[in-house]
Motif scaffolding. Structure first.
Motif, PDB file in Angstrom:
ATOM      1  N   SER A 136     143.966  44.792 -56.413  1.00 59.39           N
ATOM      2  CA  SER A 136     144.837  43.847 -55.749  1.00 59.39           C
ATOM      3  C   SER A 136     144.109  42.523 -55.593  1.00 59.39           C
ATOM      4  O   SER A 136     143.078  42.454 -54.915  1.00 59.39           O
ATOM      5  CB  SER A 136     145.248  44.378 -54.374  1.00 59.39           C
ATOM      6  N   PRO A 137     144.586  41.436 -56.209  1.00 56.28           N
ATOM      7  CA  PRO A 137     143.909  40.139 -56.085  1.00 56.28           C
ATOM      8  C   PRO A 137     144.083  39.569 -54.679  1.00 56.28           C
ATOM      9  O   PRO A 137     145.148  39.688 -54.075  1.00 56.28           O
ATOM     10  CB  PRO A 137     144.622  39.268 -57.124  1.00 56.28           C
ATOM     11  N   GLN A 138     143.022  38.959 -54.172  1.00 57.38           N
ATOM     12  CA  GLN A 138     143.067  38.372 -52.839  1.00 57.38           C
ATOM     13  C   GLN A 138     143.595  36.948 -52.921  1.00 57.38           C
ATOM     14  O   GLN A 138     143.213  36.175 -53.808  1.00 57.38           O
ATOM     15  CB  GLN A 138     141.682  38.371 -52.200  1.00 57.38           C
ATOM     16  N   CYS A 139     144.497  36.618 -52.008  1.00 52.00           N
ATOM     17  CA  CYS A 139     145.100  35.292 -52.008  1.00 52.00           C
ATOM     18  C   CYS A 139     145.208  34.801 -50.568  1.00 52.00           C
ATOM     19  O   CYS A 139     146.183  35.108 -49.873  1.00 52.00           O
ATOM     20  CB  CYS A 139     146.461  35.321 -52.684  1.00 52.00           C
ATOM     21  N   GLY A 140     144.196  34.088 -50.110  1.00 55.04           N
ATOM     22  CA  GLY A 140     144.196  33.561 -48.752  1.00 55.04           C
ATOM     23  C   GLY A 140     144.317  34.657 -47.718  1.00 55.04           C
ATOM     24  O   GLY A 140     143.720  35.726 -47.840  1.00 55.04           O
ATOM     25  N   LYS A 141     145.103  34.410 -46.684  1.00 56.93           N
ATOM     26  CA  LYS A 141     145.327  35.409 -45.635  1.00 56.93           C
ATOM     27  C   LYS A 141     146.602  36.200 -45.869  1.00 56.93           C
ATOM     28  O   LYS A 141     146.912  37.116 -45.106  1.00 56.93           O
ATOM     29  CB  LYS A 141     145.397  34.713 -44.274  1.00 56.93           C
ATOM     30  N   GLN A 142     147.338  35.856 -46.930  1.00 57.23           N
ATOM     31  CA  GLN A 142     148.612  36.533 -47.173  1.00 57.23           C
ATOM     32  C   GLN A 142     148.436  37.864 -47.908  1.00 57.23           C
ATOM     33  O   GLN A 142     149.117  38.840 -47.609  1.00 57.23           O
ATOM     34  CB  GLN A 142     149.545  35.630 -47.984  1.00 57.23           C
ATOM     35  N   LEU A 143     147.523  37.906 -48.883  1.00 59.34           N
ATOM     36  CA  LEU A 143     147.353  39.112 -49.691  1.00 59.34           C
ATOM     37  C   LEU A 143     145.931  39.640 -49.562  1.00 59.34           C
ATOM     38  O   LEU A 143     144.961  38.890 -49.680  1.00 59.34           O
ATOM     39  CB  LEU A 143     147.656  38.827 -51.163  1.00 59.34           C
ATOM     40  N   LEU A 144     145.817  40.937 -49.320  1.00 55.86           N
ATOM     41  CA  LEU A 144     144.516  41.590 -49.232  1.00 55.86           C
ATOM     42  C   LEU A 144     144.024  41.929 -50.633  1.00 55.86           C
ATOM     43  O   LEU A 144     144.794  42.417 -51.466  1.00 55.86           O
ATOM     44  CB  LEU A 144     144.616  42.871 -48.404  1.00 55.86           C
ATOM     45  N   GLY A 145     142.766  41.703 -50.902  1.00 57.05           N
ATOM     46  CA  GLY A 145     142.187  42.092 -52.177  1.00 57.05           C
ATOM     47  C   GLY A 145     141.546  43.464 -52.077  1.00 57.05           C
ATOM     48  O   GLY A 145     141.302  43.980 -50.986  1.00 57.05           O
ATOM     49  N   GLY A 146     141.257  44.072 -53.216  1.00 61.24           N
ATOM     50  CA  GLY A 146     140.560  45.343 -53.199  1.00 61.24           C
ATOM     51  C   GLY A 146     141.046  46.307 -54.258  1.00 61.24           C
ATOM     52  O   GLY A 146     141.977  46.029 -55.017  1.00 61.24           O
TER      53      GLY A 146
END
Length: 200
Positions: A136-146
């Protein structure tokens, strides 16, 4: 004694015969010779070269951060996925997919994953083992990466009411990247996942 024209008698008999034929045909149409069969799962389902899966999924389990503290905000998740698989063999399919997951604190993840389905039961291809591995790509505070990974068992097939359905149960692992108040929590989650979806 009055004579009835021969043509009139023939017409009456013809009309009566046609009426009897129509009544008999209607009765036969309303009473089929073979009762319809409704199959919940059809054994001969895996015959399409490409297969589109749309599903909803929930996860519930145990989430901890790096220091070992429990994070209840990530112990329950729900989401939706779409994946496209190619038929390499009657017992093996593989492809790619994308999904959206939401956790208790309204944190979202957008996993992009590789997926595979394998049926070791040659006599019944409705049952299969599956695995999903993605990121999961991280995008600011909206999307969690990992990272996201799953293994489990599934059951699917055609029906007479809709094109196809599937049910999956498995183990879900998530290693997310998360920062709260300037601190990196990086939660990991070991969870049970249950999904149900449509197959096209």
């Amino acid at each position: 004694m009055r004579c009835v024209p021969t043509t009139t008698i023939i017409m009456k008999r013809l009309f009566l015969s046609l009426a009897l034929i129509v009544v008999a045909a209607t009765a036969m149409a309303q009473y089929p010779t073979e009762m319809p069969k409704y199959y919940i799962f059809d054994k001969d389902f895996n015959d399409n070269m490409f297969e589109l899966n749309l599903e909803v999924r929930i996860t519930t389990g145990l989430t901890k951060n790096k220091s070992g503290h429990l994070l209840d905000n990530f112990n329950f998740g729900r989401g939706a996925r779409a994946s496209l698989l190619y038929l390499f063999d009657p017992s093996f399919r593989a492809g790619m997919g994308i999904g959206i997951e939401t956790y208790a604190r309204r944190d979202d993840a957008l996993p992009i994953f590789l997926t595979a389905q394998y049926s070791p039961w040659k006599s019944d291809l409705r049952r299969y083992l599956f695995t999903n591995v993605g990121y999961s790509p991280q995008c600011g505070k909206q999307l969690l990466g990992g990272w996201h990974a799953e293994v489990g068992v599934g059951y699917k097939g055609k029906t007479d009411l809709i094109n196809g359905i599937k049910i999956e149960v498995g183990y879900n692992f998530r290693a997310l990247r998360l920062t709260r108040d300037g601190k990196k929590l990086d939660p990991t989650c070991h969870a049970l996942t249950i999904g149900i979806g449509l197959v096209f």
